[in-house]
Each structure stands twice: as C-alpha cells, then as structure tokens.
Scaffold this motif. Structure first.
Motif, mmCIF file in Angstrom:
data_model
loop_
_atom_site.group_PDB
_atom_site.id
_atom_site.type_symbol
_atom_site.label_atom_id
_atom_site.label_comp_id
_atom_site.label_asym_id
_atom_site.label_seq_id
_atom_site.Cartn_x
_atom_site.Cartn_y
_atom_site.Cartn_z
ATOM 1 N N ALA A 1 0.833 -1.199 0.000
ATOM 2 C CA ALA A 1 0.000 0.000 0.000
ATOM 3 C C ALA A 1 0.869 1.251 0.000
ATOM 4 O O ALA A 1 0.483 2.288 -0.532
ATOM 5 N N GLN A 2 2.050 1.138 0.590
ATOM 6 C CA GLN A 2 2.948 2.284 0.697
ATOM 7 C C GLN A 2 3.413 2.766 -0.685
ATOM 8 O O GLN A 2 3.445 3.963 -0.946
ATOM 9 N N THR A 3 3.759 1.822 -1.567
ATOM 10 C CA THR A 3 4.253 2.185 -2.893
ATOM 11 C C THR A 3 3.191 2.051 -3.978
ATOM 12 O O THR A 3 3.372 2.557 -5.079
ATOM 13 N N GLY A 4 2.101 1.321 -3.672
ATOM 14 C CA GLY A 4 1.069 1.083 -4.676
ATOM 15 C C GLY A 4 1.450 -0.014 -5.658
ATOM 16 O O GLY A 4 0.793 -0.195 -6.675
ATOM 17 N N ARG A 5 2.514 -0.738 -5.359
ATOM 18 C CA ARG A 5 2.990 -1.776 -6.275
ATOM 19 C C ARG A 5 2.369 -3.132 -5.982
ATOM 20 O O ARG A 5 2.188 -3.516 -4.835
ATOM 21 N N LEU A 6 2.080 -3.849 -7.048
ATOM 22 C CA LEU A 6 1.636 -5.234 -6.992
ATOM 23 C C LEU A 6 2.536 -6.006 -7.939
ATOM 24 O O LEU A 6 2.659 -5.637 -9.109
ATOM 25 N N VAL A 7 3.200 -7.036 -7.427
ATOM 26 C CA VAL A 7 4.074 -7.866 -8.254
ATOM 27 C C VAL A 7 3.596 -9.304 -8.134
ATOM 28 O O VAL A 7 3.467 -9.825 -7.022
ATOM 29 N N VAL A 8 3.296 -9.919 -9.267
ATOM 30 C CA VAL A 8 2.850 -11.313 -9.270
ATOM 31 C C VAL A 8 3.853 -12.150 -10.061
ATOM 32 O O VAL A 8 4.400 -11.702 -11.065
ATOM 33 N N THR A 9 4.067 -13.373 -9.588
ATOM 34 C CA THR A 9 5.030 -14.272 -10.216
ATOM 35 C C THR A 9 4.394 -15.644 -10.392
ATOM 36 O O THR A 9 3.671 -16.113 -9.513
ATOM 37 N N GLY A 10 4.671 -16.249 -11.531
ATOM 38 C CA GLY A 10 4.180 -17.593 -11.801
ATOM 39 C C GLY A 10 5.140 -18.322 -12.725
ATOM 40 O O GLY A 10 6.018 -17.707 -13.322
ATOM 41 N N PRO A 11 4.976 -19.633 -12.858
ATOM 42 C CA PRO A 11 5.873 -20.419 -13.709
ATOM 43 C C PRO A 11 5.668 -20.137 -15.198
ATOM 44 O O PRO A 11 6.581 -20.319 -15.989
ATOM 45 N N GLN A 12 4.476 -19.691 -15.555
ATOM 46 C CA GLN A 12 4.146 -19.345 -16.938
ATOM 47 C C GLN A 12 3.747 -17.871 -16.982
ATOM 48 O O GLN A 12 3.424 -17.287 -15.951
ATOM 49 N N PRO A 13 3.730 -17.253 -18.183
ATOM 50 C CA PRO A 13 3.262 -15.866 -18.261
ATOM 51 C C PRO A 13 1.871 -15.711 -17.639
ATOM 52 O O PRO A 13 1.001 -16.553 -17.827
ATOM 53 N N VAL A 14 1.706 -14.644 -16.889
ATOM 54 C CA VAL A 14 0.457 -14.378 -16.176
ATOM 55 C C VAL A 14 -0.444 -13.522 -17.068
ATOM 56 O O VAL A 14 0.019 -12.595 -17.727
ATOM 57 N N ASP A 15 -1.732 -13.833 -17.080
ATOM 58 C CA ASP A 15 -2.711 -13.100 -17.890
ATOM 59 C C ASP A 15 -3.045 -11.763 -17.222
ATOM 60 O O ASP A 15 -3.680 -11.732 -16.170
ATOM 61 N N ASP A 16 -2.592 -10.668 -17.851
ATOM 62 C CA ASP A 16 -2.836 -9.327 -17.298
ATOM 63 C C ASP A 16 -4.317 -9.071 -17.056
ATOM 64 O O ASP A 16 -4.695 -8.509 -16.034
ATOM 65 N N ALA A 17 -5.158 -9.471 -18.001
ATOM 66 C CA ALA A 17 -6.591 -9.192 -17.891
ATOM 67 C C ALA A 17 -7.171 -9.830 -16.630
ATOM 68 O O ALA A 17 -7.999 -9.217 -15.942
ATOM 69 N N GLN A 18 -6.732 -11.042 -16.305
ATOM 70 C CA GLN A 18 -7.237 -11.719 -15.107
ATOM 71 C C GLN A 18 -6.763 -11.021 -13.839
ATOM 72 O O GLN A 18 -7.518 -10.880 -12.883
ATOM 73 N N VAL A 19 -5.512 -10.587 -13.819
ATOM 74 C CA VAL A 19 -4.979 -9.891 -12.644
ATOM 75 C C VAL A 19 -5.698 -8.558 -12.458
ATOM 76 O O VAL A 19 -6.139 -8.218 -11.353
ATOM 77 N N LEU A 20 -5.855 -7.807 -13.542
ATOM 78 C CA LEU A 20 -6.529 -6.505 -13.458
ATOM 79 C C LEU A 20 -7.986 -6.670 -13.032
ATOM 80 O O LEU A 20 -8.500 -5.872 -12.239
ATOM 81 N N ALA A 21 -8.649 -7.718 -13.518
ATOM 82 C CA ALA A 21 -10.034 -7.980 -13.124
ATOM 83 C C ALA A 21 -10.105 -8.331 -11.638
ATOM 84 O O ALA A 21 -11.038 -7.908 -10.935
ATOM 85 N N ALA A 22 -9.126 -9.085 -11.136
ATOM 86 C CA ALA A 22 -9.096 -9.448 -9.717
ATOM 87 C C ALA A 22 -8.891 -8.214 -8.846
ATOM 88 O O ALA A 22 -9.523 -8.068 -7.793
#
Length: 70
Positions: free
Chosen positions: A37-58
C-alpha cells in the motif's frame, strides 16, 4: 518464472493489501504475490506468463484499479 508488475490506485493500508492478495491469489498460475500500500505496487510471479486481464479484473473485484507498469 514470469513476473508482472502493476501500479494500483486506492490502496491505503494493510487491509487493502489483504483484499488484493485474496482476489489476485485466485488467479490460476500465480505462485507469489507481493503488494504494498505504501508504494502502490503489486508484483505477481508464476511459472508461466500471467494473464494481465485476469490480474486486473481481480484487482477491480477487490475494489481498486491498476495498470501494468513493467
């Protein structure tokens, strides 16, 4: 490993972080979530490329807005 970074608007506290972590954690293929919350950053990691649309929807489902930053 694939890592995506987002800038989230509206986070102000630990509860905000928890809400986002819970929603984004439901996206298939994500193994690690770092959110600040301090920086406003969200970093997600997975073994395969992550679907931006799904992350943004979440993030939206949690009540916030985000854009891909890196």
């Amino acid at each position: 490993m694939a890592t995506n970074e987002y800038q989230v608007s509206g986070m102000t506290c630990g509860h905000c972080e928890l809400s986002i972590r819970e929603e984004v954690g439901q996206v298939a293929g994500i193994e690690d979530i770092q959110v600040s919350a301090q920086t406003g950053r969200l970093v997600v990691t997975g073994p395969q490329p992550v679907d931006d649309a799904q992350v943004l929807a979440a993030v939206e489902e949690a009540g916030y807005s985000a854009v891909r930053s890196a």
